[in-house]
Design an enzyme around this catalytic site. Structure first.
Site, PDB file in Angstrom:
ATOM      1  N   LYS A 146       0.565  -1.788   0.195  1.00  0.00           N
ATOM      2  CA  LYS A 146      -0.126  -0.169  -0.201  1.00  0.00           C
ATOM      3  C   LYS A 146       1.154   1.236   0.327  1.00  0.00           C
ATOM      4  O   LYS A 146       1.401   2.013   0.360  1.00  0.00           O
ATOM      5  CB  LYS A 146      -0.938  -0.065   0.793  1.00  0.00           C
ATOM      6  CG  LYS A 146      -2.265   0.539   1.533  1.00  0.00           C
ATOM      7  CD  LYS A 146      -2.944   0.532   2.183  1.00  0.00           C
ATOM      8  CE  LYS A 146      -3.902   0.867   2.405  1.00  0.00           C
ATOM      9  NZ  LYS A 146      -4.965   0.679   3.988  1.00  0.00           N
TER      10      LYS A 146
HETATM   11  O1  G3P Z   1      -9.554   2.217   4.970  1.00  0.00           O
HETATM   12  C1  G3P Z   1      -9.660   3.145   5.081  1.00  0.00           C
HETATM   13  C2  G3P Z   1      -9.356   3.226   6.569  1.00  0.00           C
HETATM   14  O2  G3P Z   1      -9.230   2.516   7.501  1.00  0.00           O
HETATM   15  C3  G3P Z   1      -9.979   4.722   7.415  1.00  0.00           C
HETATM   16  O3  G3P Z   1      -9.963   5.271   8.009  1.00  0.00           O
HETATM   17  O4  G3P Z   1     -12.564   5.351   8.807  1.00  0.00           O
HETATM   18  O5  G3P Z   1     -10.498   6.510   9.659  1.00  0.00           O
HETATM   19  O6  G3P Z   1     -11.383   7.173   8.333  1.00  0.00           O
HETATM   20  P1  G3P Z   1     -11.328   6.362   8.604  1.00  0.00           P
END
Ligand code: G3P
Length: 217
Positions: free
Chosen positions: A83
């Site tokens: 990634k």
């Molecule tokens: O897949 C990306 C994720 O880990 C971010 O999620 O909820 O932190 O925006 P969030």
């Protein structure tokens, strides 16, 4: 639509995997921090649970260092997806690593143009972050839909991996607009089984069954 689990919680991943809910796993530095575990060790354990793509993120900001980190992460298991962030250096690393036959997930995508150049750089997956766009009063789902249209217009094979998925509604919308993959925390995936009318209906069935005085077993 494939389901990836956005987590490094191996117990939760295993539980979901055991009944067919895991097509892959995504992690990032924040998720590794939350796990409290060594990145190499926990990623290796995740790769022993699923054969699907397991995203492990580089942490350098320079292309050469990202490439070196990506090569090291890819040694963990054949199903590692490296990634990289959606920066110019990240795209350079994407081009080199995908040219070596490695799967690459380009993350932190917030625009159609970013998705377009990631596809041109050979990304296996593009990760647009829905929830974080919604957080600033933009429309995360519109971005998924627009990327779908652009990729289909030109036959790009990069898979749209909807990320920052926070709700059951996000999952439904991702499926409706044609995301190839969505990645969500275990709690969101488990929550997909819930419906207030299911609970209410089941409660009634249990009560009525008790009144019959019958037994099946
Ligand atoms: O897949 C990306 C994720 O880990 C971010 O999620 O909820 O932190 O925006 P969030």
């Amino acid at each position: 639509m494939k389901f990836f689990v956005d987590s490094a919680d191996v117990d939760a991943i295993r539980e979901l995997h055991d009944f067919g809910m895991v097509d892959g796993v995504t992690t990032n530095p924040s998720i590794i921090l939350k796990s409290g575990r060594d990145i190499m060790e926990v990623t290796r354990e995740i790769c022993s649970i699923t054969d699907g793509p397991v995203s492990a993120e580089v942490v350098s900001l320079k292309a050469d260092e990202m490439i070196a980190e990506g090569r090291k992460l890819a040694e963990i298991a054949p199903n590692i997806t490296v990634k990289v962030p959606l920066t110019w250096d990240g795209l350079k690393a994407c081009k080199v690593l995908s040219g070596e036959g490695k799967m690459v997930n380009v993350t932190l995508c917030f625009s159609v143009n970013q998705a377009l150049i990631a596809a041109k750089a050979g990304a296996t997956f593009i990760s647009p972050f829905i929830g974080r766009l919604d957080d600033i009063n933009l429309d995360g789902m519109e971005l998924i839909s627009d990327i779908r249209q652009v990729y289909d217009n030109y036959g790009f094979e990069t898979q749209i991996l909807a990320a920052s998925v926070r709700s059951a509604n996000h999952v439904t919308q991702c499926a409706l607009v044609g995301a190839d993959v969505m990645t969500a925390p275990p709690s969101v995936i488990k929550g997909l089984a819930s419906h207030v009318l299911t609970d209410k209906g089941l409660d009634q069935f249990v009560k009525d069954w008790a009144k019959t005085g019958q037994k099946i077993l």
